[in-house]
Design a protein around this motif. Structure first.
Motif, PDB file in Angstrom:
ATOM      1  N   ARG A  61     -65.415 -40.909 -32.068  1.00 33.98           N
ATOM      2  CA  ARG A  61     -63.996 -40.713 -32.179  1.00 33.98           C
ATOM      3  C   ARG A  61     -63.205 -40.286 -33.164  1.00 33.98           C
ATOM      4  O   ARG A  61     -63.585 -40.857 -34.262  1.00 33.98           O
ATOM      5  N   GLY A  62     -62.289 -39.577 -32.866  1.00 32.21           N
ATOM      6  CA  GLY A  62     -61.714 -38.784 -34.102  1.00 32.21           C
ATOM      7  C   GLY A  62     -61.974 -37.413 -34.535  1.00 32.21           C
ATOM      8  O   GLY A  62     -61.347 -36.788 -35.306  1.00 32.21           O
ATOM      9  N   GLY A 102     -62.991 -37.864 -28.616  1.00 31.22           N
ATOM     10  CA  GLY A 102     -63.177 -36.706 -29.718  1.00 31.22           C
ATOM     11  C   GLY A 102     -64.265 -35.763 -28.773  1.00 31.22           C
ATOM     12  O   GLY A 102     -64.475 -34.790 -29.262  1.00 31.22           O
ATOM     13  N   HIS A 103     -64.796 -36.041 -27.718  1.00 29.87           N
ATOM     14  CA  HIS A 103     -65.680 -35.139 -27.280  1.00 29.87           C
ATOM     15  C   HIS A 103     -65.156 -33.916 -26.563  1.00 29.87           C
ATOM     16  O   HIS A 103     -65.950 -32.866 -25.998  1.00 29.87           O
ATOM     17  N   ARG A 104     -63.854 -33.735 -26.160  1.00 30.44           N
ATOM     18  CA  ARG A 104     -63.089 -32.806 -25.501  1.00 30.44           C
ATOM     19  C   ARG A 104     -61.950 -32.194 -26.264  1.00 30.44           C
ATOM     20  O   ARG A 104     -61.317 -32.886 -26.641  1.00 30.44           O
ATOM     21  N   LEU A 105     -61.546 -31.178 -26.233  1.00 26.88           N
ATOM     22  CA  LEU A 105     -60.316 -30.442 -26.661  1.00 26.88           C
ATOM     23  C   LEU A 105     -59.258 -31.033 -25.898  1.00 26.88           C
ATOM     24  O   LEU A 105     -58.031 -31.179 -26.342  1.00 26.88           O
ATOM     25  N   VAL A 106     -59.466 -31.185 -24.481  1.00 31.64           N
ATOM     26  CA  VAL A 106     -58.314 -31.952 -23.729  1.00 31.64           C
ATOM     27  C   VAL A 106     -59.136 -33.274 -23.413  1.00 31.64           C
ATOM     28  O   VAL A 106     -59.822 -33.660 -22.832  1.00 31.64           O
ATOM     29  N   GLY A 107     -58.253 -34.344 -23.912  1.00 35.01           N
ATOM     30  CA  GLY A 107     -58.667 -35.624 -23.677  1.00 35.01           C
ATOM     31  C   GLY A 107     -57.515 -36.502 -23.345  1.00 35.01           C
ATOM     32  O   GLY A 107     -56.545 -35.995 -22.712  1.00 35.01           O
ATOM     33  N   PRO A 153     -57.623 -34.666 -32.550  1.00 34.04           N
ATOM     34  CA  PRO A 153     -58.105 -35.523 -31.273  1.00 34.04           C
ATOM     35  C   PRO A 153     -57.774 -36.374 -30.506  1.00 34.04           C
ATOM     36  O   PRO A 153     -58.226 -36.641 -29.335  1.00 34.04           O
ATOM     37  N   PHE A 154     -56.458 -36.831 -30.778  1.00 36.81           N
ATOM     38  CA  PHE A 154     -55.912 -37.789 -30.180  1.00 36.81           C
ATOM     39  C   PHE A 154     -54.527 -37.465 -29.343  1.00 36.81           C
ATOM     40  O   PHE A 154     -53.941 -37.989 -28.663  1.00 36.81           O
ATOM     41  N   LEU A 164     -51.837 -42.690 -37.211  1.00 38.29           N
ATOM     42  CA  LEU A 164     -52.852 -42.247 -37.941  1.00 38.29           C
ATOM     43  C   LEU A 164     -53.816 -43.272 -38.540  1.00 38.29           C
ATOM     44  O   LEU A 164     -54.681 -43.144 -39.111  1.00 38.29           O
ATOM     45  N   PRO A 165     -53.078 -44.454 -38.820  1.00 37.80           N
ATOM     46  CA  PRO A 165     -53.831 -45.584 -39.497  1.00 37.80           C
ATOM     47  C   PRO A 165     -55.060 -45.837 -38.911  1.00 37.80           C
ATOM     48  O   PRO A 165     -56.127 -46.349 -39.615  1.00 37.80           O
ATOM     49  N   SER A 166     -55.383 -45.823 -37.630  1.00 39.35           N
ATOM     50  CA  SER A 166     -56.723 -46.105 -36.851  1.00 39.35           C
ATOM     51  C   SER A 166     -57.724 -44.917 -37.345  1.00 39.35           C
ATOM     52  O   SER A 166     -58.707 -45.407 -37.173  1.00 39.35           O
ATOM     53  N   LEU A 167     -57.200 -43.764 -37.638  1.00 37.31           N
ATOM     54  CA  LEU A 167     -58.312 -42.692 -37.606  1.00 37.31           C
ATOM     55  C   LEU A 167     -59.107 -42.789 -38.719  1.00 37.31           C
ATOM     56  O   LEU A 167     -60.383 -42.378 -38.704  1.00 37.31           O
ATOM     57  N   SER A 168     -58.662 -43.108 -39.719  1.00 35.90           N
ATOM     58  CA  SER A 168     -59.526 -43.229 -40.941  1.00 35.90           C
ATOM     59  C   SER A 168     -60.653 -44.270 -40.703  1.00 35.90           C
ATOM     60  O   SER A 168     -61.790 -44.107 -41.061  1.00 35.90           O
TER      61      SER A 168
END
Length: 223
Positions: free
Chosen positions: A187-188, A31-36, A150-151, A3-7
């Protein structure tokens, strides 16, 4: 998932500049899809080594958690996608026995540097490979997933597994998710309309919107 990248994803995306703009195109639109698509642990390691950190756990968020989810004193908790351990440490402070899981070796090393041992351990684990080794089926009182969904390749499938294999009946799920408008996701983020889908099959307990972060507390049905 580290998670460090998400912020930094949220912060830099809002600014429209910085390191996010230099990421390879294949990593720009998860982040554009629920399935990524999955993101390589090497990418998370690189971001953690660069010093990118997760959105800090605020006092408002902790107060919300304490009001609705901190009722299993001395219970067992898993912090899924723990990153550098900010939430893991706070869960231990609430009295949980905490295992922080992440795929990023760099993030876990940083988390351990802040302390670990009695009541708090960290483990490298691919969250989409099932429950961590040694965890009994239905052995958790709490699973936390903050800035993680999202990831994941399939967030809904992962939540279904958490409900069926990780949590005990009546166990608690704590989610922190960045939602956005479907036509302008960064993203995220997940689209706002995904909230109902993520909550399907759970007993809804509480929701709090805290700026970029939406916090949800759900409970596994009693079997």
């Amino acid at each position: 998932m580290s998670l460090p990248s998400l912020s930094a994803v949220s912060t830099l995306a809002e600014a429209g500049q910085g390191r996010l703009a230099r990421l390879p195109e294949q990593y720009q639109h998860l982040g554009h899809r629920l399935v990524g698509r999955r993101t390589s642990p090497l990418v998370w390691d690189a971001w953690a080594a660069e010093g990118l950190r997760s959105v800090p756990v605020s006092e408002r968020e902790l107060a919300f958690f304490a009001s609705h989810a901190a009722y299993h004193r001395a219970g067992t908790a898993v912090d899924a996608g723990c990153g550098t351990g900010g939430l893991s440490r706070r869960l231990r402070d609430f009295g949980y026995r905490v295992t922080g899981l992440d795929t990023s070796v760099v993030s876990l090393d940083l988390a351990r540097a802040h302390g670990h041992g009695l009541g708090l351990t960290y483990q490298q684990h691919d969250l989409e490979a099932g429950p961590p080794p040694g965890m009994p089926a239905g052995g958790c009182d709490l699973v936390a997933a903050r800035l993680l969904l999202p990831f994941l390749t399939d967030p809904e499938a992962w939540l279904h597994e958490v409900r069926g294999r990780w949590l005990r009946p009546g166990g608690c799920l704590y989610l922190g998710v960045a939602f956005g408008d479907a036509g302008a996701l960064v993203r995220g983020q997940l689209p706002r309309e995904a909230i109902a889908r993520l909550c399907a099959g759970w007993e809804f307990r509480a929701r709090r919107d805290l700026g970029l972060l939406t916090c949800l507390i759900l409970r596994s049905p009693m079997r």
